[in-house]
Design a protein around this motif. Sequence first.
Motif, PDB file in Angstrom:
ATOM      1  N   CYS B 116       0.842  -1.202   0.000  1.00 35.78           N
ATOM      2  CA  CYS B 116       0.000   0.000   0.000  1.00 35.78           C
ATOM      3  C   CYS B 116       0.875   1.250   0.000  1.00 35.78           C
ATOM      4  O   CYS B 116       1.888   1.311   0.706  1.00 35.78           O
ATOM      5  N   HIS B 118       0.211   4.010   1.208  1.00 41.34           N
ATOM      6  CA  HIS B 118       0.051   4.849   2.400  1.00 41.34           C
ATOM      7  C   HIS B 118       1.137   4.485   3.410  1.00 41.34           C
ATOM      8  O   HIS B 118       2.132   5.190   3.517  1.00 41.34           O
ATOM      9  N   LEU B 119       0.972   3.362   4.102  1.00 39.94           N
ATOM     10  CA  LEU B 119       1.983   2.980   5.101  1.00 39.94           C
ATOM     11  C   LEU B 119       2.442   1.537   4.931  1.00 39.94           C
ATOM     12  O   LEU B 119       2.805   0.883   5.902  1.00 39.94           O
ATOM     13  N   SER B 120       2.394   1.059   3.691  1.00 40.49           N
ATOM     14  CA  SER B 120       3.032  -0.206   3.322  1.00 40.49           C
ATOM     15  C   SER B 120       2.385  -1.485   3.835  1.00 40.49           C
ATOM     16  O   SER B 120       3.061  -2.515   3.917  1.00 40.49           O
ATOM     17  N   CYS B 121       1.116  -1.454   4.179  1.00 43.18           N
ATOM     18  CA  CYS B 121       0.454  -2.720   4.485  1.00 43.18           C
ATOM     19  C   CYS B 121       0.208  -3.468   3.166  1.00 43.18           C
ATOM     20  O   CYS B 121       0.341  -2.887   2.098  1.00 43.18           O
ATOM     21  N   CYS B 134      -6.917  -2.093   1.304  1.00 41.62           N
ATOM     22  CA  CYS B 134      -5.880  -2.168   2.329  1.00 41.62           C
ATOM     23  C   CYS B 134      -6.559  -2.212   3.689  1.00 41.62           C
ATOM     24  O   CYS B 134      -7.285  -1.287   4.047  1.00 41.62           O
ATOM     25  N   CYS B 136      -5.426  -1.906   6.673  1.00 44.65           N
ATOM     26  CA  CYS B 136      -4.887  -1.092   7.772  1.00 44.65           C
ATOM     27  C   CYS B 136      -5.708   0.170   8.026  1.00 44.65           C
ATOM     28  O   CYS B 136      -6.099   0.437   9.154  1.00 44.65           O
ATOM     29  N   HIS B 137      -5.948   0.949   6.972  1.00 45.83           N
ATOM     30  CA  HIS B 137      -6.711   2.190   7.167  1.00 45.83           C
ATOM     31  C   HIS B 137      -7.812   2.318   6.131  1.00 45.83           C
ATOM     32  O   HIS B 137      -8.212   3.414   5.761  1.00 45.83           O
ATOM     33  N   MET B 138      -8.235   1.171   5.624  1.00 49.96           N
ATOM     34  CA  MET B 138      -9.339   1.127   4.660  1.00 49.96           C
ATOM     35  C   MET B 138      -9.054   1.924   3.383  1.00 49.96           C
ATOM     36  O   MET B 138      -9.933   2.591   2.847  1.00 49.96           O
ATOM     37  N   GLY B 139      -7.826   1.854   2.917  1.00 46.71           N
ATOM     38  CA  GLY B 139      -7.514   2.473   1.629  1.00 46.71           C
ATOM     39  C   GLY B 139      -8.017   1.565   0.513  1.00 46.71           C
ATOM     40  O   GLY B 139      -7.955   0.337   0.619  1.00 46.71           O
ATOM     41  N   PRO B 152      -6.850   6.930   2.991  1.00 47.67           N
ATOM     42  CA  PRO B 152      -5.686   7.833   3.048  1.00 47.67           C
ATOM     43  C   PRO B 152      -4.676   7.785   1.895  1.00 47.67           C
ATOM     44  O   PRO B 152      -3.980   8.773   1.681  1.00 47.67           O
ATOM     45  N   PRO B 153      -4.544   6.682   1.136  1.00 49.25           N
ATOM     46  CA  PRO B 153      -3.482   6.700   0.112  1.00 49.25           C
ATOM     47  C   PRO B 153      -3.722   7.786  -0.941  1.00 49.25           C
ATOM     48  O   PRO B 153      -4.873   8.019  -1.346  1.00 49.25           O
TER      49      PRO B 153
HETATM   50  S1  FES Z   1      -1.387   1.399   5.017  1.00 50.35           S
HETATM   51 FE1  FES Z   1      -2.854   1.147   3.485  1.00 50.35          FE
HETATM   52  S2  FES Z   1      -4.318   2.601   3.963  1.00 50.35           S
HETATM   53 FE2  FES Z   1      -2.816   2.919   5.447  1.00 50.35          FE
END
Ligand code: FES
Lengths: 79, 176
Positions: B116, B118-121, B134, B136-139, B152-153
């Motif tokens: 991802c 955003h923060l690599s999930c 994703c 982690c934060h529903m991206g 967030p991405p």
């Molecule tokens: S790591 Fe994917 S939305 Fe935050």
Amino acid sequence: METRQQGQTMFTGILLLIGTVIIVQLWLVGASMDALLAHETEILIPAAIISFLGLLLNAGLLYYIHDFDKRVRRSNPAR
Amino acid sequence: MPEVLKPDSLKILNNPSQEPQWREDFPIRWENDHYVTRRELAKFLTLGSAFLVIANVVMAFFGKFRGAEQYPRAFVANASAIPESGSMLFRYPTDRDPCILVRAKSGELRAYSQTCTHLSCAVVHRAQDGVLSCPCHMGLFSETEGRPVAGPPIRPLPRILLDQQGDQVFAIGVEV
Ligand code: FES
């Protein structure tokens, strides 16, 4: 108003200016990092140039502060 | 007759023109202290500003002189092995780069980095909604282009370029 007091007020103003420029530079670093990761390399050089201009402005203001300080010391060597 | 020692505080009474003892102990006035502190802070901030310029210049340098990367050609899967709305995980271009191959609703095969932006999930395929999601934060990323559609991405998923030879699907590059 005593010269040093005037200087203090002026320094506060100058510090605010320098702080504002630094916030812009921080934003530029963040935006450049994003652009670099997205391989959008065309904005990197303009961002570096603008950041450099910010540094020049800050350096100019710092030079002014030093110059002012020197004048204060010359007019009042005891301090 | 022994000499009587007078306390320091009395000195000022004996000699009113002399500064009190505390003035000798604390010779710097508040306003002078503030004056110097502000001057020093201005110096410190300008130094910080110089570091930020260096960071920008280094990034510009990397962006300019980073050569075009060469990617290997690697077998990914047989196209017939990926069912309608199915997906498969693989690694490309190295063993440390997880990727996902999906069959979009349109029937086309698409592949993206699974990391991802955003923060690599790790993103997963949600076939019923036509997105890569994703947890982690529903991206959410579109399955047809990899661009972010929710959460967030803000950058799209790097796309893996595919080359299909008959039934065999090969990865041939990464488009960021
Ligand atoms: S790591 Fe994917 S939305 Fe935050």
